[in-house]
Write an enzyme that holds these catalytic residues in place. Structure first.
Site, short mmCIF file in Angstrom:
data_model
loop_
_atom_site.label_atom_id
_atom_site.label_comp_id
_atom_site.label_asym_id
_atom_site.label_seq_id
_atom_site.Cartn_x
_atom_site.Cartn_y
_atom_site.Cartn_z
N ARG A 1 0.87 -1.17 0.00
CA ARG A 1 0.00 0.00 0.00
C ARG A 1 0.91 1.22 0.00
O ARG A 1 2.02 1.18 0.53
CB ARG A 1 -0.89 0.01 1.23
CG ARG A 1 -1.82 -1.21 1.36
CD ARG A 1 -2.63 -1.16 2.64
NE ARG A 1 -3.53 -2.31 2.75
CZ ARG A 1 -3.22 -3.45 3.37
NH1 ARG A 1 -2.02 -3.59 3.93
NH2 ARG A 1 -4.09 -4.44 3.44
N LYS B 1 -1.89 -2.71 7.99
CA LYS B 1 -3.06 -2.25 8.73
C LYS B 1 -3.19 -2.98 10.05
O LYS B 1 -2.95 -4.18 10.14
CB LYS B 1 -4.33 -2.48 7.89
CG LYS B 1 -4.46 -1.55 6.70
CD LYS B 1 -5.79 -1.78 6.00
CE LYS B 1 -6.00 -0.79 4.85
NZ LYS B 1 -7.29 -1.01 4.18
N ARG C 1 -0.41 -1.70 -7.32
CA ARG C 1 -0.67 -2.78 -6.35
C ARG C 1 -1.56 -3.83 -7.01
O ARG C 1 -1.32 -5.04 -6.88
CB ARG C 1 -1.32 -2.20 -5.10
CG ARG C 1 -1.73 -3.23 -4.03
CD ARG C 1 -2.15 -2.48 -2.77
NE ARG C 1 -2.96 -3.28 -1.86
CZ ARG C 1 -2.46 -4.08 -0.92
NH1 ARG C 1 -1.16 -4.22 -0.80
NH2 ARG C 1 -3.26 -4.75 -0.11
N TYR D 1 -9.48 -10.50 -7.76
CA TYR D 1 -8.54 -10.64 -8.88
C TYR D 1 -8.89 -11.82 -9.78
O TYR D 1 -8.51 -11.84 -10.95
CB TYR D 1 -7.12 -10.77 -8.34
CG TYR D 1 -6.69 -9.50 -7.64
CD1 TYR D 1 -6.39 -8.36 -8.36
CD2 TYR D 1 -6.64 -9.44 -6.25
CE1 TYR D 1 -6.04 -7.18 -7.72
CE2 TYR D 1 -6.28 -8.26 -5.61
CZ TYR D 1 -5.99 -7.15 -6.34
OH TYR D 1 -5.66 -5.98 -5.72
#
Length: 212
Positions: free
Chosen positions: A55, A79, A154, A186
């Protein structure tokens, strides 16, 4: 109407780039800057981003200690303070070592605890700055900047891995997704591309042409 299910939300596929487009952007990044140090820093930033799928906040706030000694793996704090290990490509490792050498030779930046120091209050480059740089990079590479954001690279990282045969669970770990459902988006990208490939190239996807 409480017993009636509403229509499902359409799956919003994330934007991505082709391998050729990424290669073009990386080539431009190596020559983007007013001096040798700036060019080395920008090359390092974009090589790391595509090689690891970080990120943008994780990228710009990397501590310099994480890349000392030319490591094969990068420890990332994501995160919620969760840590994960991400492999580094030879190109990313080389770009990092070049940047570190130049960074350490500058009396201003060598004292910073961050890999990408800045004079701002955060002490490192910001997300906004990086967003502006990637738009500039896209323009220089001949790519529509509307379609390019830090998150686009990303997505390209994950999409290209999946296309190359990588396991979805492995991609989940590399991206730092807490839920596999987030990574499954994806697979929709791959399905869409396969559909387009068939519709474009399969002979039965087009009306038969006859002399009648």
């Amino acid at each position: 109407t409480l017993r009636i299910d509403g229509p499902g939300r359409a799956v919003r596929l994330p934007g991505t780039l082709t391998e050729a487009e990424v290669a073009a952007m990386l080539d431009v990044a190596r020559d983007l800057g007013a001096n040798t140090a700036t060019k080395a820093r920008n090359a390092c930033l974009f090589e790391l981003l595509y090689a690891t799928g970080l990120r943008v906040t994780e990228l710009v706030s990397l501590p310099d200690s994480a890349l000392r000694g030319a490591p094969q793996m990068l420890m990332v704090r994501g995160k919620g303070g969760k840590e994960r290990m991400v492999p580094l490509s030879p190109a990313a490792r080389e770009a990092t070592q070049v940047w570190l050498t130049l960074r350490d030779s500058d009396p201003v930046t060598e004292k910073s605890a961050f890999l990408f120091p800045s004079r701002g209050k955060l002490g490192h480059l910001t997300r906004i700055w990086f967003f502006q740089q990637i738009k500039k990079l896209a323009i220089c590479a001949g790519i529509d900047p509307i379609n390019v954001t830090p998150h686009t690279l990303r997505h390209a990282f994950a999409t290209h891995l999946l296309a190359g045969g990588a396991d979805l669970r492995a991609i989940q770990t590399l991206l730092g997704h807490a839920d596999i459902a987030t990574t499954e988006i994806y697979t929709h990208i791959q399905e869409e591309r396969l559909r387009e490939l068939v519709l474009e190239h399969h002979p039965l996807a087009h009306p038969l042409k006859t002399g009648l």
